[in-house]
Design a protein around this motif. Structure first.
Motif, PDB file in Angstrom:
ATOM      1  N   GLU A  59       0.840  -1.194   0.000  1.00 48.73           N
ATOM      2  CA  GLU A  59       0.000   0.000   0.000  1.00 48.73           C
ATOM      3  C   GLU A  59       0.876   1.245   0.000  1.00 48.73           C
TER       4      GLU A  59
ATOM      5  N   THR B  77     -15.298  -2.983   0.291  1.00 46.31           N
ATOM      6  CA  THR B  77     -14.089  -2.640   1.037  1.00 46.31           C
ATOM      7  C   THR B  77     -14.089  -3.200   2.448  1.00 46.31           C
TER       8      THR B  77
ATOM      9  N   LEU C  76     -15.657  -2.240   5.026  1.00 47.40           N
ATOM     10  CA  LEU C  76     -15.651  -1.197   6.049  1.00 47.40           C
ATOM     11  C   LEU C  76     -16.832  -1.417   6.984  1.00 47.40           C
TER      12      LEU C  76
ATOM     13  N   LEU D 242     -14.056  -1.557  12.547  1.00 51.73           N
ATOM     14  CA  LEU D 242     -12.810  -1.791  11.819  1.00 51.73           C
ATOM     15  C   LEU D 242     -11.653  -1.056  12.492  1.00 51.73           C
ATOM     16  N   LYS D 243     -10.594  -1.792  12.783  1.00 49.28           N
ATOM     17  CA  LYS D 243      -9.394  -1.194  13.372  1.00 49.28           C
ATOM     18  C   LYS D 243      -8.408  -0.918  12.235  1.00 49.28           C
ATOM     19  N   VAL D 244      -8.057   0.338  12.057  1.00 50.77           N
ATOM     20  CA  VAL D 244      -7.160   0.730  10.988  1.00 50.77           C
ATOM     21  C   VAL D 244      -5.753   0.881  11.555  1.00 50.77           C
ATOM     22  N   ASN D 245      -4.788   0.240  10.914  1.00 54.68           N
ATOM     23  CA  ASN D 245      -3.400   0.371  11.319  1.00 54.68           C
ATOM     24  C   ASN D 245      -2.773   1.554  10.596  1.00 54.68           C
ATOM     25  N   VAL D 246      -2.247   2.494  11.357  1.00 59.49           N
ATOM     26  CA  VAL D 246      -1.544   3.624  10.775  1.00 59.49           C
ATOM     27  C   VAL D 246      -0.064   3.252  10.765  1.00 59.49           C
TER      28      VAL D 246
ATOM     29  N   LYS E  48      -2.654  -8.145  12.633  1.00 62.89           N
ATOM     30  CA  LYS E  48      -3.864  -8.152  11.782  1.00 62.89           C
ATOM     31  C   LYS E  48      -4.925  -8.995  12.420  1.00 62.89           C
TER      32      LYS E  48
END
Length: 174
Positions: free
Chosen positions: A32, A119, A121, A125-129, A174
């Motif tokens: 990404e 997607t 969503l 949803l836990k988003v990894n920065v 993840k």
């Protein structure tokens, strides 16, 4: 399950775009790319296919239009016929505003729902920065490291030779 990533951090979008082309040409798969704002042309450089969301929008709009016309024709022509202002029971020109509004409404809701489903969503949803600077002024290219397959030092050299100002490793759960 944890995954390991090598992050190349860039400070110029033109350098990033050239680096993406070079990294992909070297046969490395990019996981990404993160940027603080949309970059024109990055989809083509990353090899991302054009979205099929407009097709969904068309069919949802077609459904909305059909439903609006059916609803008005049925209600005003057969279920409860009334003569309003001397118009016939099925007055298609009078149905245009409602038909347009339902077409737009169904199209918009259909696209949003389809986008969320495709997607994956959801509110939980836990988003990894990967790097907090990607939300402010830096661009981050993330490449997944596969144990026994990826040579990390070669990957670091590849990213640095393509203009990365900094190369980091990060493990993400993840």
């Amino acid at each position: 399950m944890t995954k390991k990533f090598v992050l190349g951090i860039y400070d110029d979008e033109d350098v990033l775009l050239q680096a993406i082309e070079n990294v992909r040409a070297a046969g490395t798969k990019i996981y990404e790319v993160f940027s603080p704002y949309p970059i024109h042309g990055i989809d083509d450089v990353l090899g991302i296919k054009r979205s099929r969301l407009p097709i969904v929008a068309f069919f949802c709009g077609l459904f909305g239009m059909s439903f609006a016309l059916w609803m008005q024709i049925w209600m005003l022509g057969f279920d409860w016929p009334m003569i309003i202002g001397g118009k016939p029971h099925i007055a298609l020109p009078a149905f245009i505003p409602v038909t347009f509004e339902l077409t737009v409404l169904c199209s918009a809701f259909g696209m949003v729902i389809t986008f969320f489903i495709v997607t994956k969503l959801k509110p939980s949803l836990k988003v990894n920065v990967f790097d907090k600077r990607s939300t402010d002024d830096k661009y981050v290219m993330a490449i997944e490291v596969k144990e026994g397959v990826t040579d990390i030092s070669a990957l670091n050299n590849l990213l640095r030779s393509n203009g990365a100002i900094e190369v980091n490793e990060k493990e993400v759960t993840k």
